[in-house]
Design a protein around this motif. Structure first.
Motif, PDB file in Angstrom:
ATOM      1  N   TYR A 285       0.832  -1.111   0.127  1.00  0.00           N
ATOM      2  CA  TYR A 285       0.121  -0.155   0.123  1.00  0.00           C
ATOM      3  C   TYR A 285       0.726   1.140   0.094  1.00  0.00           C
ATOM      4  O   TYR A 285       2.147   1.253   0.455  1.00  0.00           O
ATOM      5  CB  TYR A 285      -0.962   0.169   1.226  1.00  0.00           C
ATOM      6  N   ILE A 286       0.312   2.298  -0.508  1.00  0.00           N
ATOM      7  CA  ILE A 286       0.918   3.685  -0.325  1.00  0.00           C
ATOM      8  C   ILE A 286       0.153   4.349   0.754  1.00  0.00           C
ATOM      9  O   ILE A 286      -1.129   4.514   0.392  1.00  0.00           O
ATOM     10  CB  ILE A 286       0.930   4.472  -1.625  1.00  0.00           C
ATOM     11  N   PRO A 287       0.397   4.814   1.906  1.00  0.00           N
ATOM     12  CA  PRO A 287      -0.354   5.766   2.879  1.00  0.00           C
ATOM     13  C   PRO A 287      -0.578   7.062   2.335  1.00  0.00           C
ATOM     14  O   PRO A 287       0.104   7.686   1.724  1.00  0.00           O
ATOM     15  CB  PRO A 287       0.730   5.860   3.989  1.00  0.00           C
ATOM     16  N   ARG A 288      -1.778   7.292   2.411  1.00  0.00           N
ATOM     17  CA  ARG A 288      -2.262   8.745   2.145  1.00  0.00           C
ATOM     18  C   ARG A 288      -2.931   9.408   3.497  1.00  0.00           C
ATOM     19  O   ARG A 288      -3.555   8.670   4.234  1.00  0.00           O
ATOM     20  CB  ARG A 288      -3.261   8.717   1.141  1.00  0.00           C
TER      21      ARG A 288
ATOM     22  N   HIS B 189      -0.788  -3.702  -4.903  1.00  0.00           N
ATOM     23  CA  HIS B 189      -0.333  -4.870  -5.447  1.00  0.00           C
ATOM     24  C   HIS B 189      -0.425  -5.751  -4.376  1.00  0.00           C
ATOM     25  O   HIS B 189      -0.301  -5.683  -3.086  1.00  0.00           O
ATOM     26  CB  HIS B 189       0.980  -4.632  -5.754  1.00  0.00           C
ATOM     27  N   THR B 190      -0.987  -7.308  -4.887  1.00  0.00           N
ATOM     28  CA  THR B 190      -1.059  -8.337  -3.828  1.00  0.00           C
ATOM     29  C   THR B 190      -0.113  -9.402  -4.530  1.00  0.00           C
ATOM     30  O   THR B 190      -0.562  -9.660  -5.826  1.00  0.00           O
ATOM     31  CB  THR B 190      -2.383  -8.728  -3.531  1.00  0.00           C
ATOM     32  N   GLU B 191       0.545 -10.045  -3.749  1.00  0.00           N
ATOM     33  CA  GLU B 191       1.417 -11.232  -4.225  1.00  0.00           C
ATOM     34  C   GLU B 191       1.380 -12.470  -3.205  1.00  0.00           C
ATOM     35  O   GLU B 191       1.486 -12.120  -2.119  1.00  0.00           O
ATOM     36  CB  GLU B 191       2.798 -10.810  -4.342  1.00  0.00           C
TER      37      GLU B 191
ATOM     38  N   LYS C 229      -7.114  -0.233  -5.307  1.00  0.00           N
ATOM     39  CA  LYS C 229      -6.242  -0.132  -6.846  1.00  0.00           C
ATOM     40  C   LYS C 229      -5.847  -1.357  -7.123  1.00  0.00           C
ATOM     41  O   LYS C 229      -5.844  -1.788  -8.359  1.00  0.00           O
ATOM     42  CB  LYS C 229      -5.270   0.809  -7.010  1.00  0.00           C
ATOM     43  N   CYS C 230      -5.441  -2.265  -6.319  1.00  0.00           N
ATOM     44  CA  CYS C 230      -4.865  -3.598  -6.599  1.00  0.00           C
ATOM     45  C   CYS C 230      -6.218  -4.655  -7.110  1.00  0.00           C
ATOM     46  O   CYS C 230      -7.330  -4.525  -6.280  1.00  0.00           O
ATOM     47  CB  CYS C 230      -4.244  -4.414  -5.414  1.00  0.00           C
TER      48      CYS C 230
END
Length: 98
Positions: free
Chosen positions: A28-31, A42-44, A76-77
């Motif tokens: 994640y990107i924190p906002r 993104h998930t892996e 978004k992922c």
């Protein structure tokens, strides 16, 4: 098989451990202030752990932790977005990206 989902803030991701082995993560990107909104990008899941419910356990554990701390998210992922679509009980956590 035991699952453990925990946040790794240094890497901006939630990780899932299966029997103490890293099996996957969702990044994640924190906002906003103190990670008020997390943009999941993104998930892996390691191929050794695919088709075993690890990805779903990862996202469920992640969303439960986001909810517990009063956070919100932007999925978004595609994997996160699809999980929320299948589990509408998490839809209240979603916010439109500013």
């Amino acid at each position: 098989m035991s699952f453990l989902v925990e946040e790794n803030p240094a890497k901006h991701r939630f990780e899932i451990l299966v029997d103490d082995a890293l099996a996957g993560f969702t990044a994640y990107i924190p906002r906003g202030e103190v990670g008020e909104v997390l943009v999941f990008t993104h998930t892996e899941v390691d191929e050794r752990f695919q088709n075993m419910g690890v990805g779903s356990a990862l996202i469920r554990g992640t969303l439960d932790q986001v909810r517990e701390r009063g956070g919100r998210l932007v999925p978004k992922c595609p994997f996160v977005a699809a999980f929320i679509k299948r589990h509408p009980e998490y839809a209240d956590l979603v916010v439109a990206e500013a």
